[in-house]
Design a protein around this motif. Structure first.
Motif, PDB file in Angstrom:
ATOM      1  N   VAL A 170       0.949  -1.340   0.093  1.00 47.39           N
ATOM      2  CA  VAL A 170       0.255   0.077   0.041  1.00 47.39           C
ATOM      3  C   VAL A 170       0.946   1.322   0.095  1.00 47.39           C
ATOM      4  O   VAL A 170       0.532   2.169  -0.711  1.00 47.39           O
ATOM      5  N   LEU A 171       1.923   1.277   0.904  1.00 44.40           N
ATOM      6  CA  LEU A 171       2.757   2.545   1.012  1.00 44.40           C
ATOM      7  C   LEU A 171       3.588   2.580  -0.406  1.00 44.40           C
ATOM      8  O   LEU A 171       3.817   3.809  -0.811  1.00 44.40           O
ATOM      9  N   THR A 172       3.973   1.592  -0.707  1.00 44.88           N
ATOM     10  CA  THR A 172       4.703   1.613  -2.221  1.00 44.88           C
ATOM     11  C   THR A 172       4.016   2.177  -3.349  1.00 44.88           C
ATOM     12  O   THR A 172       4.180   3.029  -4.352  1.00 44.88           O
ATOM     13  N   ARG A 173       2.687   1.482  -3.483  1.00 41.64           N
ATOM     14  CA  ARG A 173       1.761   1.985  -4.467  1.00 41.64           C
ATOM     15  C   ARG A 173       1.384   3.321  -4.414  1.00 41.64           C
ATOM     16  O   ARG A 173       1.350   3.811  -5.314  1.00 41.64           O
ATOM     17  N   HIS A 174       1.349   3.837  -3.160  1.00 42.62           N
ATOM     18  CA  HIS A 174       0.704   5.463  -3.083  1.00 42.62           C
ATOM     19  C   HIS A 174       1.828   6.309  -3.747  1.00 42.62           C
ATOM     20  O   HIS A 174       1.816   7.005  -4.213  1.00 42.62           O
ATOM     21  N   LEU A 175       3.226   5.775  -3.364  1.00 44.15           N
ATOM     22  CA  LEU A 175       4.243   6.731  -3.676  1.00 44.15           C
ATOM     23  C   LEU A 175       4.287   6.676  -5.123  1.00 44.15           C
ATOM     24  O   LEU A 175       4.628   7.619  -5.730  1.00 44.15           O
ATOM     25  N   HIS A 180       6.548   8.674  -8.036  1.00 44.44           N
ATOM     26  CA  HIS A 180       7.992   8.406  -7.253  1.00 44.44           C
ATOM     27  C   HIS A 180       8.591   7.095  -7.985  1.00 44.44           C
ATOM     28  O   HIS A 180       7.814   6.245  -8.203  1.00 44.44           O
ATOM     29  N   ARG A 181       9.934   7.037  -8.185  1.00 42.12           N
ATOM     30  CA  ARG A 181      10.296   5.943  -8.963  1.00 42.12           C
ATOM     31  C   ARG A 181      11.575   5.305  -8.213  1.00 42.12           C
ATOM     32  O   ARG A 181      12.004   4.286  -8.346  1.00 42.12           O
ATOM     33  N   THR A 294       1.344  10.498   6.051  1.00 42.86           N
ATOM     34  CA  THR A 294       0.473   9.695   5.293  1.00 42.86           C
ATOM     35  C   THR A 294       0.928   8.379   6.055  1.00 42.86           C
ATOM     36  O   THR A 294       2.057   8.018   5.808  1.00 42.86           O
ATOM     37  N   THR A 295       0.002   7.281   6.295  1.00 43.74           N
ATOM     38  CA  THR A 295       0.541   6.270   6.959  1.00 43.74           C
ATOM     39  C   THR A 295      -0.523   5.010   6.728  1.00 43.74           C
ATOM     40  O   THR A 295      -1.573   5.397   6.208  1.00 43.74           O
ATOM     41  N   THR A 296       0.056   3.678   6.725  1.00 41.29           N
ATOM     42  CA  THR A 296      -0.862   2.722   7.080  1.00 41.29           C
ATOM     43  C   THR A 296      -1.031   2.574   8.260  1.00 41.29           C
ATOM     44  O   THR A 296      -0.144   2.951   9.473  1.00 41.29           O
ATOM     45  N   THR A 297      -2.244   2.065   9.125  1.00 41.16           N
ATOM     46  CA  THR A 297      -2.205   2.169  10.686  1.00 41.16           C
ATOM     47  C   THR A 297      -2.990   0.824  11.074  1.00 41.16           C
ATOM     48  O   THR A 297      -3.850   0.169  10.380  1.00 41.16           O
ATOM     49  N   SER A 298      -2.394   0.382  12.184  1.00 41.37           N
ATOM     50  CA  SER A 298      -3.133  -0.873  12.800  1.00 41.37           C
ATOM     51  C   SER A 298      -2.754  -0.477  14.541  1.00 41.37           C
ATOM     52  O   SER A 298      -1.425  -0.867  14.856  1.00 41.37           O
ATOM     53  N   PRO A 299      -3.777   0.034  14.849  1.00 42.09           N
ATOM     54  CA  PRO A 299      -3.362  -0.159  16.451  1.00 42.09           C
ATOM     55  C   PRO A 299      -3.033  -1.227  17.231  1.00 42.09           C
ATOM     56  O   PRO A 299      -3.584  -2.383  17.176  1.00 42.09           O
ATOM     57  N   ILE A 300      -1.753  -1.063  17.869  1.00 41.70           N
ATOM     58  CA  ILE A 300      -1.277  -2.196  18.698  1.00 41.70           C
ATOM     59  C   ILE A 300      -2.328  -2.727  19.575  1.00 41.70           C
ATOM     60  O   ILE A 300      -2.176  -4.005  20.033  1.00 41.70           O
ATOM     61  N   TYR A 301      -3.080  -1.967  20.176  1.00 46.00           N
ATOM     62  CA  TYR A 301      -3.857  -2.305  21.332  1.00 46.00           C
ATOM     63  C   TYR A 301      -4.975  -3.218  20.805  1.00 46.00           C
ATOM     64  O   TYR A 301      -5.607  -4.116  21.575  1.00 46.00           O
ATOM     65  N   ASP A 302      -5.288  -3.056  19.601  1.00 43.92           N
ATOM     66  CA  ASP A 302      -6.233  -3.970  18.813  1.00 43.92           C
ATOM     67  C   ASP A 302      -5.634  -5.458  18.987  1.00 43.92           C
ATOM     68  O   ASP A 302      -6.480  -6.401  18.862  1.00 43.92           O
TER      69      ASP A 302
END
Length: 356
Positions: A170-175, A180-181, A294-302
């Motif tokens: 996801v992060l690479t595709r966004h860039l 960006h190359r 800009t981020t991917t997100t996954s709360p550690i507390y989940d």
């Protein structure tokens, strides 16, 4: 003092049903288990662990073994992990113990002593590495264990993980969508299973775009600020070409990276775009950066509730495939990405010759 019979009468359930719900048996529905746990909390029910062990052969105690504090779990993060796990096991009528072992001792010997002592019903395992000896040993001994993360290969094991390959993709595709190359990736230790999964997702996204993976732009180290700071100097103070964007595998890495870029006179996103993965730690927020990341997100507390529930189910006899869960990650676009300078429209001039 509230007893099993009191709970049984209060809920209009048999003592056996109440007992099996409290002990995490797989044949109890989630609705019934939730009712029983809520009533146990309301009536302040406390199990008699000695009696439980005599009847079931279980101690009602689970453990986490650490050989020192992991580098990625310093400060508030360590307390968040231990406190979160302890609270969730307590809600499931299990006691949670932390065993701090000598960093110089063979970890398998540590587990052997704990298992042979007969005091623990199962283990939570965190920070897994590739070809993790702990998982193989516990599987060989037939001891319930659930992994925070997962291994690719080796014995079958229960786990709760996020889709780390998707983080890289996801992060690479966004860039890439922003033009960006030449993208650098500041990843965690190559021994960590999640680091390899994120690298694999990054490579897949590059291949989709017809771009090769450049090992020189993939830098691995502990997930801390020093990694970001040192990598900024390495990537941007040498001869061109420099990356136009950077992926940070953790917000701590991103914080060091931003400090390093600032010291070099580079701005985000005017000179360099940055994206990162966010565990939503209490002491570090993506919105606290300037500009917000800009981020991917996954709360550690989940993670805590699925880990506790999964281990309780394993102890009760659930099969391993029923206790394997991969959670999706969210994507949050903020202001830290722009097109590379050489792909931005040239500024227009008005009739006075001023740019705008």
């Amino acid at each position: 003092m509230t007893t099993l019979k009191d709970l049984s009468r209060h809920l209009n359930l048999s003592v056996t049903q109440v007992s099996r719900a409290l002990n995490g048996y797989a044949d109890v529905s989630e609705a019934t288990r939730a009712r029983v746990l809520a009533a146990a909390s309301e009536l302040a029910y406390q199990p008699n662990l000695s009696a439980r062990k005599l009847v079931s052969g279980r101690s009602g105690i689970v453990g986490l073994v650490l050989q020192g504090t992991p580098a990625s779990m310093t400060g508030d993060h360590f307390l968040t992990v231990i406190g979160g796990l302890s609270a969730e096991f307590s809600r499931r009528e299990l006691q949670f113990v932390l065993h701090m072992a000598d960093p110089e001792e063979d970890v398998i010997e540590v587990y052997r002593r704990l298992i042979d002592g007969g005091g623990l019903d199962g283990f939570v395992l965190i920070e897994p590495v590739t070809d993790d000896r702990r998982v193989a040993y516990l599987a060989q001994r037939g001891i319930p264990v659930i992994v925070h993360g997962r291994l690719f290969g080796g014995p079958a094991h229960a786990y709760y993980d996020i889709d780390n390959a998707e983080v890289g993709r996801v992060l690479t595709r966004h860039l890439l969508r922003h033009g960006h190359r030449r993208i650098a990736f500041l990843n965690g230790s190559p021994q960590r299973a999640y680091s390899e999964a994120r690298r694999r997702g990054h490579v897949e996204a590059l291949e989709e775009a017809g771009l090769p993976f450049d090992p020189g732009l993939h830098i691995t180290a502990s997930m801390d600020e020093k990694h970001g700071l040192v990598s900024a100097v390495k990537l941007f103070s040498g001869p061109a070409p420099h990356p136009t964007a950077v992926i940070a595998s953790h917000l701590k890495i991103a914080r060091g990276l931003v400090q390093g870029l600032s010291a070099l006179g580079l701005r985000v996103p005017d000179d360099v775009s940055i994206v990162a993965h966010d565990d939503q730690l209490s002491d570090l927020a993506a919105t606290g950066f300037e500009p917000p990341l800009t981020t991917t997100t996954s709360p550690i507390y989940d993670s805590w509730a699925p880990l506790a529930d999964g281990l309780a189910r394993l102890i009760a006899g659930a099969p391993i495939p029923a206790v394997q869960h991969t959670a999706a990650v969210d994507f949050v676009e903020r202001g830290s990405v722009a097109a590379p300078r050489n792909e931005r429209p040239a500024p227009r001039k008005n009739h006075h010759g001023d740019t705008r």
